[in-house]
Design a protein around this motif. Structure first.
Motif, PDB file in Angstrom:
ATOM      1  N   UNK A  25      10.803   3.977   6.036  1.00  0.00           N
ATOM      2  CA  UNK A  25       9.579   3.639   5.303  1.00  0.00           C
ATOM      3  C   UNK A  25       8.494   4.568   5.446  1.00  0.00           C
ATOM      4  N   UNK A  26       8.917   5.729   5.984  1.00  0.00           N
ATOM      5  CA  UNK A  26       7.805   6.765   6.379  1.00  0.00           C
ATOM      6  C   UNK A  26       7.404   7.399   4.791  1.00  0.00           C
ATOM      7  N   UNK A  27       5.954   7.468   4.547  1.00  0.00           N
ATOM      8  CA  UNK A  27       5.656   8.170   3.183  1.00  0.00           C
ATOM      9  C   UNK A  27       5.356   9.642   3.192  1.00  0.00           C
ATOM     10  N   UNK A  28       5.073  10.237   2.006  1.00  0.00           N
ATOM     11  CA  UNK A  28       4.922  11.696   2.373  1.00  0.00           C
ATOM     12  C   UNK A  28       3.531  11.822   2.800  1.00  0.00           C
ATOM     13  N   UNK A  29       3.218  12.897   3.509  1.00  0.00           N
ATOM     14  CA  UNK A  29       1.920  13.238   3.779  1.00  0.00           C
ATOM     15  C   UNK A  29       1.000  13.957   2.772  1.00  0.00           C
ATOM     16  N   UNK A  30      -0.156  14.284   2.992  1.00  0.00           N
ATOM     17  CA  UNK A  30      -0.851  15.193   2.089  1.00  0.00           C
ATOM     18  C   UNK A  30      -0.385  16.438   1.472  1.00  0.00           C
ATOM     19  N   UNK A  31       0.380  17.129   2.514  1.00  0.00           N
ATOM     20  CA  UNK A  31       1.384  18.462   2.113  1.00  0.00           C
ATOM     21  C   UNK A  31       2.399  17.949   1.194  1.00  0.00           C
ATOM     22  N   UNK A  32       3.033  17.017   1.640  1.00  0.00           N
ATOM     23  CA  UNK A  32       4.123  16.502   0.736  1.00  0.00           C
ATOM     24  C   UNK A  32       3.936  16.018  -0.581  1.00  0.00           C
ATOM     25  N   UNK A  33       2.513  15.585  -0.627  1.00  0.00           N
ATOM     26  CA  UNK A  33       2.120  14.956  -2.151  1.00  0.00           C
ATOM     27  C   UNK A  33       1.821  16.166  -2.904  1.00  0.00           C
ATOM     28  N   UNK A  34       1.489  17.310  -2.376  1.00  0.00           N
ATOM     29  CA  UNK A  34       1.050  18.692  -3.022  1.00  0.00           C
ATOM     30  C   UNK A  34       2.547  19.463  -3.393  1.00  0.00           C
ATOM     31  N   UNK A  35       3.334  19.277  -2.486  1.00  0.00           N
ATOM     32  CA  UNK A  35       4.781  20.259  -2.639  1.00  0.00           C
ATOM     33  C   UNK A  35       5.737  19.734  -3.416  1.00  0.00           C
ATOM     34  N   UNK A  36       5.809  18.273  -3.561  1.00  0.00           N
ATOM     35  CA  UNK A  36       6.777  17.539  -4.403  1.00  0.00           C
ATOM     36  C   UNK A  36       6.610  18.038  -5.829  1.00  0.00           C
ATOM     37  N   UNK A  37       5.343  17.920  -6.563  1.00  0.00           N
ATOM     38  CA  UNK A  37       5.296  18.421  -7.920  1.00  0.00           C
ATOM     39  C   UNK A  37       5.846  19.895  -8.066  1.00  0.00           C
TER      40      UNK A  37
END
Length: 176
Positions: A25-37
């Motif tokens: 259930x771990x979410x993306x962190x701030x960097x992940x939210x930038x890198x996925x797009x």
């Protein structure tokens, strides 16, 4: 259909480690939210649009795909596959071999070490230094592209050419 196939392997973007949250259930962190797009933009710009997406059922992989898909012109069908969570290379290969014959490009969104192991298992040849880079490190948002001729059901170790290995990164000012 037994023509050329393309397998795109995308490791989920960087995730958070919140206290008391189970791994699944771990979410993306701030960097992940930038890198996925950025991963989605790379798929579109490189012409690596999938006909089908198989995505781990974990929250961080689902978020990675949803943010990447938002960058594409029309999202392909996606199937959230529990077998991709914590899968090793043999398990992942079994899932890939089940893909329908009419799928030309398949995108797997999952986890390490299984994804890295799968890319290395399948890559009999590589373009440039892609194999060495994929072997050295397969970081979050890492994306490998493998091609070969033949049906998914006949995919064997060493049968593919590793054509691309990239690590798309978003800019710090991006907000998702």
């Amino acid at each position: 259909m037994s023509g050329t196939r393309r397998l795109v392997i995308l490791r989920h973007a960087k995730s958070a480690w919140p206290d008391g949250v189970p791994d699944h259930d771990r979410p993306l962190n701030r960097r992940g939210l930038r890198d996925a797009p950025a991963a989605g933009r790379w798929l579109g710009e490189a012409g690596r649009l999938p006909d089908l997406v198989l995505c781990s059922s974990a929250r961080r992989t689902r978020q990675t795909w949803e943010l990447a898909a938002a960058e594409l012109d029309g999202a392909p069908p996606v199937r959230y596959e529990p077998r991709l969570y914590a899968a090793d290379d043999d398990d992942l290969l079994d899932v890939v071999r089940e893909v329908a014959a009419d799928v030309g490009t398949l995108l797997l969104v999952g986890h390490n070490p299984g994804l890295q192991e799968l890319a290395l298992l399948l890559a009999g040849e590589a373009a440039g230094d892609t194999l060495e880079r994929a072997r050295t490190k397969f970081p979050t948002s890492g994306t490998a592209v493998l091609t070969w001729s033949g049906p998914w059901s006949a995919l064997e170790p060493g049968a593919a050419l590793l054509t691309d290995f990239v690590v798309p990164r978003g800019r710090r000012e991006e907000r998702s």
